[in-house]
Write a protein that holds these residues in place. Sequence first.
Motif, PDB file in Angstrom:
ATOM      1  N   GLN B 127       0.832  -1.207   0.000  1.00  0.00           N
ATOM      2  CA  GLN B 127       0.000   0.000   0.000  1.00  0.00           C
ATOM      3  C   GLN B 127       0.869   1.262   0.000  1.00  0.00           C
ATOM      4  O   GLN B 127       0.597   2.214  -0.746  1.00  0.00           O
ATOM      5  CB  GLN B 127      -0.917  -0.021   1.227  1.00  0.00           C
ATOM      6  CG  GLN B 127      -1.893   1.150   1.262  1.00  0.00           C
ATOM      7  CD  GLN B 127      -2.697   1.178   2.553  1.00  0.00           C
ATOM      8  OE1 GLN B 127      -2.834   0.145   3.211  1.00  0.00           O
ATOM      9  NE2 GLN B 127      -3.218   2.332   2.908  1.00  0.00           N
ATOM     10  N   GLN B 128       1.916   1.246   0.811  1.00  0.00           N
ATOM     11  CA  GLN B 128       2.788   2.423   0.875  1.00  0.00           C
ATOM     12  C   GLN B 128       3.505   2.668  -0.449  1.00  0.00           C
ATOM     13  O   GLN B 128       3.632   3.806  -0.903  1.00  0.00           O
ATOM     14  CB  GLN B 128       3.823   2.233   1.985  1.00  0.00           C
ATOM     15  CG  GLN B 128       3.255   2.485   3.380  1.00  0.00           C
ATOM     16  CD  GLN B 128       4.357   2.639   4.413  1.00  0.00           C
ATOM     17  OE1 GLN B 128       5.453   2.124   4.209  1.00  0.00           O
ATOM     18  NE2 GLN B 128       4.076   3.344   5.493  1.00  0.00           N
ATOM     19  N   GLN B 129       3.959   1.580  -1.077  1.00  0.00           N
ATOM     20  CA  GLN B 129       4.694   1.757  -2.326  1.00  0.00           C
ATOM     21  C   GLN B 129       3.785   2.226  -3.441  1.00  0.00           C
ATOM     22  O   GLN B 129       4.175   3.019  -4.304  1.00  0.00           O
ATOM     23  CB  GLN B 129       5.386   0.452  -2.692  1.00  0.00           C
ATOM     24  CG  GLN B 129       6.493   0.123  -1.702  1.00  0.00           C
ATOM     25  CD  GLN B 129       7.213  -1.152  -2.050  1.00  0.00           C
ATOM     26  OE1 GLN B 129       6.642  -2.028  -2.668  1.00  0.00           O
ATOM     27  NE2 GLN B 129       8.468  -1.230  -1.647  1.00  0.00           N
ATOM     28  N   LEU B 130       2.557   1.718  -3.427  1.00  0.00           N
ATOM     29  CA  LEU B 130       1.594   2.197  -4.417  1.00  0.00           C
ATOM     30  C   LEU B 130       1.329   3.688  -4.217  1.00  0.00           C
ATOM     31  O   LEU B 130       1.267   4.453  -5.182  1.00  0.00           O
ATOM     32  CB  LEU B 130       0.293   1.408  -4.305  1.00  0.00           C
ATOM     33  CG  LEU B 130       0.312   0.004  -4.903  1.00  0.00           C
ATOM     34  CD1 LEU B 130      -0.952  -0.755  -4.508  1.00  0.00           C
ATOM     35  CD2 LEU B 130       0.431   0.062  -6.417  1.00  0.00           C
ATOM     36  N   ALA B 131       1.189   4.082  -2.967  1.00  0.00           N
ATOM     37  CA  ALA B 131       0.930   5.489  -2.683  1.00  0.00           C
ATOM     38  C   ALA B 131       2.086   6.350  -3.180  1.00  0.00           C
ATOM     39  O   ALA B 131       1.876   7.449  -3.719  1.00  0.00           O
ATOM     40  CB  ALA B 131       0.705   5.689  -1.186  1.00  0.00           C
ATOM     41  N   ALA B 132       3.301   5.855  -3.022  1.00  0.00           N
ATOM     42  CA  ALA B 132       4.467   6.622  -3.481  1.00  0.00           C
ATOM     43  C   ALA B 132       4.438   6.782  -5.001  1.00  0.00           C
ATOM     44  O   ALA B 132       4.688   7.871  -5.532  1.00  0.00           O
ATOM     45  CB  ALA B 132       5.754   5.926  -3.039  1.00  0.00           C
ATOM     46  N   LEU B 133       4.097   5.702  -5.685  1.00  0.00           N
ATOM     47  CA  LEU B 133       4.026   5.790  -7.147  1.00  0.00           C
ATOM     48  C   LEU B 133       2.909   6.750  -7.563  1.00  0.00           C
ATOM     49  O   LEU B 133       3.071   7.566  -8.477  1.00  0.00           O
ATOM     50  CB  LEU B 133       3.788   4.406  -7.745  1.00  0.00           C
ATOM     51  CG  LEU B 133       3.517   4.376  -9.242  1.00  0.00           C
ATOM     52  CD1 LEU B 133       4.660   5.030 -10.025  1.00  0.00           C
ATOM     53  CD2 LEU B 133       3.299   2.949  -9.732  1.00  0.00           C
ATOM     54  N   ARG B 134       1.782   6.659  -6.889  1.00  0.00           N
ATOM     55  CA  ARG B 134       0.665   7.532  -7.246  1.00  0.00           C
ATOM     56  C   ARG B 134       1.051   8.992  -7.072  1.00  0.00           C
ATOM     57  O   ARG B 134       0.766   9.827  -7.936  1.00  0.00           O
ATOM     58  CB  ARG B 134      -0.552   7.200  -6.386  1.00  0.00           C
ATOM     59  CG  ARG B 134      -1.743   8.107  -6.653  1.00  0.00           C
ATOM     60  CD  ARG B 134      -2.998   7.603  -5.988  1.00  0.00           C
ATOM     61  NE  ARG B 134      -2.856   7.454  -4.557  1.00  0.00           N
ATOM     62  CZ  ARG B 134      -2.935   8.457  -3.680  1.00  0.00           C
ATOM     63  NH1 ARG B 134      -3.170   9.691  -4.114  1.00  0.00           N
ATOM     64  NH2 ARG B 134      -2.796   8.242  -2.399  1.00  0.00           N
TER      65      ARG B 134
END
Lengths: 142, 142
Positions: B127-134
Amino acid sequence: MNFLPLLRELVRTYQAFDSFSARHIRALGLTTSQFDVIATLGNTPGLSCRDIGEKTLMVKGTLTGVLERLEKKRLITRRENPEDKRSVLVQLTPAGQRLFDRVFPAHLAWLAPAFARLTPEELGALQQQLAALRQALEQAPE
Amino acid sequence: MNFLPLLRELVRTYQAFDSFSARHIRALGLTTSQFDVIATLGNTPGLSCRDIGEKTLMVKGTLTGVLERLEKKRLITRRENPEDKRSVLVQLTPAGQRLFDRVFPAHLAWLAPAFARLTPEELGALQQQLAALRQALEQAPE
DNA sequence: ACTATATTGTACGCATTCGTACCAAATTTG
DNA sequence: CAAATTTGGTACGAATGCGTACAATATAGT
């Protein structure tokens, strides 16, 4: 064990990418699906619908309509495959090839700065984590 | 710095989730979008289209059609909001409430085993990595 | 109060997306 | 070899999904 925030983030990130990417592609006169097909056909001698579907992650029913509109724009041709009369050989026309040459590098250049904000390590880790989730979903019992 | 494999994995994972989830929802007689609206309206006194759109990540134009079909199925009602005459108060009907009670826990139970294949740590990290990409995509220059 | 601007939702057109059914060709089976 | 099955594409209907334009209302600035 609440996975709903993760799900929400997955959808939001996917949409954020699609929106960022589509903004550029639309300015080039294409849709995302059409661009994906053009990009897949570039630098190939022609592919079957099956191959294109595998690369672009489109189901065959969807692909039929996308190819129709690309054919109407005279960017691709569909010809019979002599090796297998069930299948179709889809190729870029010269105009399609020129569009590919112009549009594909331009779109990579559009995307690159966004991804440059993450390190290669972060990109790789994210890819692996996504793959793990995907496998969990694919192998989950019904 | 090749981000294309990550992109492909993002799309594949998103599709894998959607496919796994939709298979169950369709068996319940709903579409994914319709389920999302029902799930969002459950346990609320009613929401505006704007609120529903924020929660479900649907744009307003899409939402209009989804609400139309849910209204035709007599699962929701649209009434005027006295506080703001521009907006609409969308509420579950009793039948919609009963459907929510039946379908929402069932769907969570359908999804849970798939996500149970990953540890809470993995889910959180993803979830955190997706948020960073977003965020990278949202803040990228045009 | 008056006007410019922003917000909320609908209308509309175009393209996609998916599932199902179907046809024709190719492959596998018995 | 003939029948059954699989494979590659298309046809079709229903439902998103998105962008643009638009009407009605609300808010801000003056």
